[in-house]
Design an enzyme around this catalytic site. Structure first.
Site, mmCIF file in Angstrom:
data_model
loop_
_atom_site.group_PDB
_atom_site.id
_atom_site.type_symbol
_atom_site.label_atom_id
_atom_site.label_comp_id
_atom_site.label_asym_id
_atom_site.label_seq_id
_atom_site.Cartn_x
_atom_site.Cartn_y
_atom_site.Cartn_z
ATOM 1 N N HIS A 1 -13.355 3.402 8.400
ATOM 2 C CA HIS A 1 -12.563 2.253 7.933
ATOM 3 C C HIS A 1 -12.993 1.827 6.516
ATOM 4 C CE1 HIS A 1 -9.913 -1.182 9.656
ATOM 5 N NE2 HIS A 1 -9.744 -1.090 8.356
ATOM 6 N N GLU B 1 -12.858 0.725 17.322
ATOM 7 C CA GLU B 1 -13.777 0.961 16.214
ATOM 8 C C GLU B 1 -15.133 0.301 16.472
ATOM 9 O OE1 GLU B 1 -11.867 -0.220 12.573
ATOM 10 O OE2 GLU B 1 -10.368 1.369 12.704
ATOM 11 N N ASP C 1 11.257 2.377 5.978
ATOM 12 C CA ASP C 1 10.875 0.965 6.093
ATOM 13 C C ASP C 1 12.165 0.154 6.116
ATOM 14 O OD1 ASP C 1 10.133 -1.737 5.633
ATOM 15 O OD2 ASP C 1 8.276 -1.083 4.691
ATOM 16 N N ARG D 1 -3.553 1.155 10.684
ATOM 17 C CA ARG D 1 -4.151 0.616 11.910
ATOM 18 C C ARG D 1 -4.225 1.745 12.928
ATOM 19 N NH1 ARG D 1 -5.735 -2.857 9.216
ATOM 20 N NH2 ARG D 1 -5.384 -5.108 9.320
ATOM 21 N N VAL E 1 0.836 -1.203 0.000
ATOM 22 C CA VAL E 1 0.000 0.000 0.000
ATOM 23 C C VAL E 1 0.871 1.254 0.000
ATOM 24 C CG1 VAL E 1 -1.791 1.293 1.230
ATOM 25 C CG2 VAL E 1 -1.887 -1.207 1.175
#
Length: 546
Positions: free
Chosen positions: A282, A263, A173, A234, A154
């Protein structure tokens, strides 16, 4: 008798996926089952496909009486499936991790642009009968720096699209191959550099122990004043109370959030109600195309697993013969912990690409199957900062996906082959280390360990010989070898009631440089670690979570 397997689909699945399943099996679509109804039905099923709403707990596996062979989760997260119970009952669990990629990236860009131009707030204002052109002046994206935190599927798709908007894109990363980032026109940087130089920060990291609340008061304080945050990953990676404080003090100008710690979030949430926050429920995977893609991906994985094919998206370990597992069990633990140690010793930036594993054993090559050990080393290297569950089935596939090249070498020893291994060494090449002493004479981050009395031990860091049990966590200090050092460090830990389980010192020569390895049962506070670092004879130190 009908020889076709039976697949129970307990939540709505796209028609394309159902069609694939019906070509191979009898498909029972039964939605909104109670736990009792699910347990009753499952004994007649060979496979079960769920989304996030169905709880597949131990009762379900026990009720299947051994018939259930595969559980398919249509999506990424598998929090609703008891993996341990699945493995114990010989049931493979597969998921669908790739189909949502483009949808999530597009939603990230949608939030980015909507936030920059105050789209949600301006829309609400106009619908309330107002016309506030001066209030909702936005900011341009061209020339601004976007930090992509997590450069996986993503994150890299978000980067491509942001480049098309004229943004300068950097990324953090530890696993992203530098050449892949370079091909997109993205520069890989350290975590601190990413958050401190960015105008926009887009989060694409998994929720792990290492990333939980990683955007907190301390890290918000490092950011440029007026930074803007996007999160379609997240919710738990942001300390939501700290984010409210950062917005109120002006450090963060705006936030656009698709995910939350809880959530749905509470109706009176200060974060959701804040005028500088855009919130969506979401929606990252919520496109028609993504839903169909997930359905096809999970259908193919389940059918393949029922045919006996190795599933690349398997998330639990397959059954291993009991006698093999019993003998290798302590070495499996050692392998995973060496992987975890090695990757934590790498400084961010260039990415982990080349890993060499060396096994020393008196066993004949055909009498030692290292696939499980290699899988556990890969698991240790990848899982701490990834949402992927690594096991014997998917380890090599997962490593290859991340551009991680694993080579293995054996040193054949003389002597009794009573134990399968004498030692395991893990080396990571072409990286910098946050603990310079971990670099061996060959220029690689090096850790080595062995099993003693059934307990994994770390026996080498870089060129320094040590001996510390790999239980709890670990502090490594490089110091000038002089009297009283053990007492000074032990005293600081003792004052905070941190229990030391093991301590050992490896040195070049008396009164020269030494590395002290300290096993601790509890995590020391940042203040205590800072005090250890301030001891004059300590030249460098690092805290490592096992």
């Amino acid at each position: 008798m009908d020889a076709k397997p039976t697949i129970l689909v307990s939540e709505k699945l796209g028609e394309a996926g159902l069609s694939l399943l019906k070509e191979f099996a009898n498909v029972d679509c039964s939605y909104n089952l109670s736990p009792e109804e699910l347990c009753t039905k499952i004994s007649l099923c060979d496979a079960l496909i769920v989304r996030s709403g169905t709880k597949v707990n131990r009762d379900v596996f026990e009720s299947s009486a051994g018939r259930l062979k595969v559980v398919g989760r249509a999506g990424v997260g598998i929090d609703n499936v008891d993996l341990a119970a699945a493995t114990e009952h010989g049931c493979l669990v597969v998921n669908a991790p790739t189909a949502n990629t483009v949808a999530a990236a597009e939603h990230g860009i949608a939030l980015l642009t909507a936030m920059a131009r105050n789209v949600a707030q301006a829309d609400a204002s106009v619908k309330a009968g107002k016309w506030e052109r001066n209030k909702y002046v936005g900011v341009s994206l061209v020339g601004k720096t976007l930090a992509v935190m997590g450069f996986g599927k993503v994150g890299s798709e978000v980067a491509r699209r942001a480049k098309g908007l004229g943004m300068h894109v950097i990324a953090h990363d530890p696993y992203a191959p530098a050449d892949r980032a370079r091909a997109i026109g993205v520069e890989l940087v350290s975590f601190d550099e990413a958050i401190s130089t960015a105008d926009f920060i887009s989060l694409h990291m998994p929720l792990t122990a290492a990333t939980s609340k990683i955007l907190n008061d301390e890290n918000f304080a490092k950011m440029k004043k007026g930074v803007r945050i996007i999160n379609v990953a997240r919710g738990g990676v942001i300390d939501e109370e700290a984010l409210v404080r950062a917005i109120d003090t002006g450090i963060v100008a705006q936030a656009a959030l698709d995910v939350f710690t809880v959530e749905p979030p509470p109706k009176d949430s200060k974060l959701v109600q804040h005028e500088s926050v855009i919130a969506t429920p979401h929606l990252g995977a919520s496109t028609m195309e993504a839903q169909e893609g997930v359905a096809i991906e999970i259908a193919e994985a389940v059918v393949g697993a029922l045919k006996g094919e190795l599933a690349a998206t398997a998330v639990n370990a397959p059954m291993v013969p009991a006698q093999v597992l019993t003998e290798l069990k302590p070495y499996v633990t050692l392998a995973e912990k060496l992987g975890r140690l090695a990757v934590q010793l790498v400084a961010g930036g260039s990415g982990v690409k080349t890993v060499k594993v060396t096994y020393a054993s008196a066993r004949a090559p055909d009498d030692l199957d290292t696939r499980l050990l290699r899988a556990m080393i890969i698991k240790g290297l990848i899982e701490p900062i990834s949402s992927v569950f690594v096991n014997l089935v998917n380890a090599d596939f997962t490593a290859k996906q991340r551009g991680l090249r694993i080579t293995e070498e054996r040193i054949i020893l003389d002597g009794s082959p009573e134990s399968p291994l004498e030692s395991v060494q893990v080396q990571i090449a072409n990286v910098e280390s946050k603990f310079a002493s971990a670099i061996s004479d060959a220029g690689e981050v090096t850790v080595e360990g062995r099993v003693k009395d059934g307990i994994p031990h770390l026996t080498k860091v870089g060129s320094f010989e040590v001996d510390v049990s790999l239980e709890g966590s670990l502090i490594l200090c490089r110091q000038v070898d002089q009297p009283g050092m053990i007492g000074k460090v032990g005293s600081i830990l003792g004052q905070e009631n941190v229990n030391v389980s093991f301590m050992t010192v490896g040195r070049i020569a008396p009164r020269k440089q030494a590395v002290m390895a300290i096993g601790v049962d509890e995590e020391p506070s940042k203040q205590s670690l800072k005090r250890i670092g301030e001891i004059s004879a300590v030249e460098e130190f690092v805290y490592l979570k096992l």
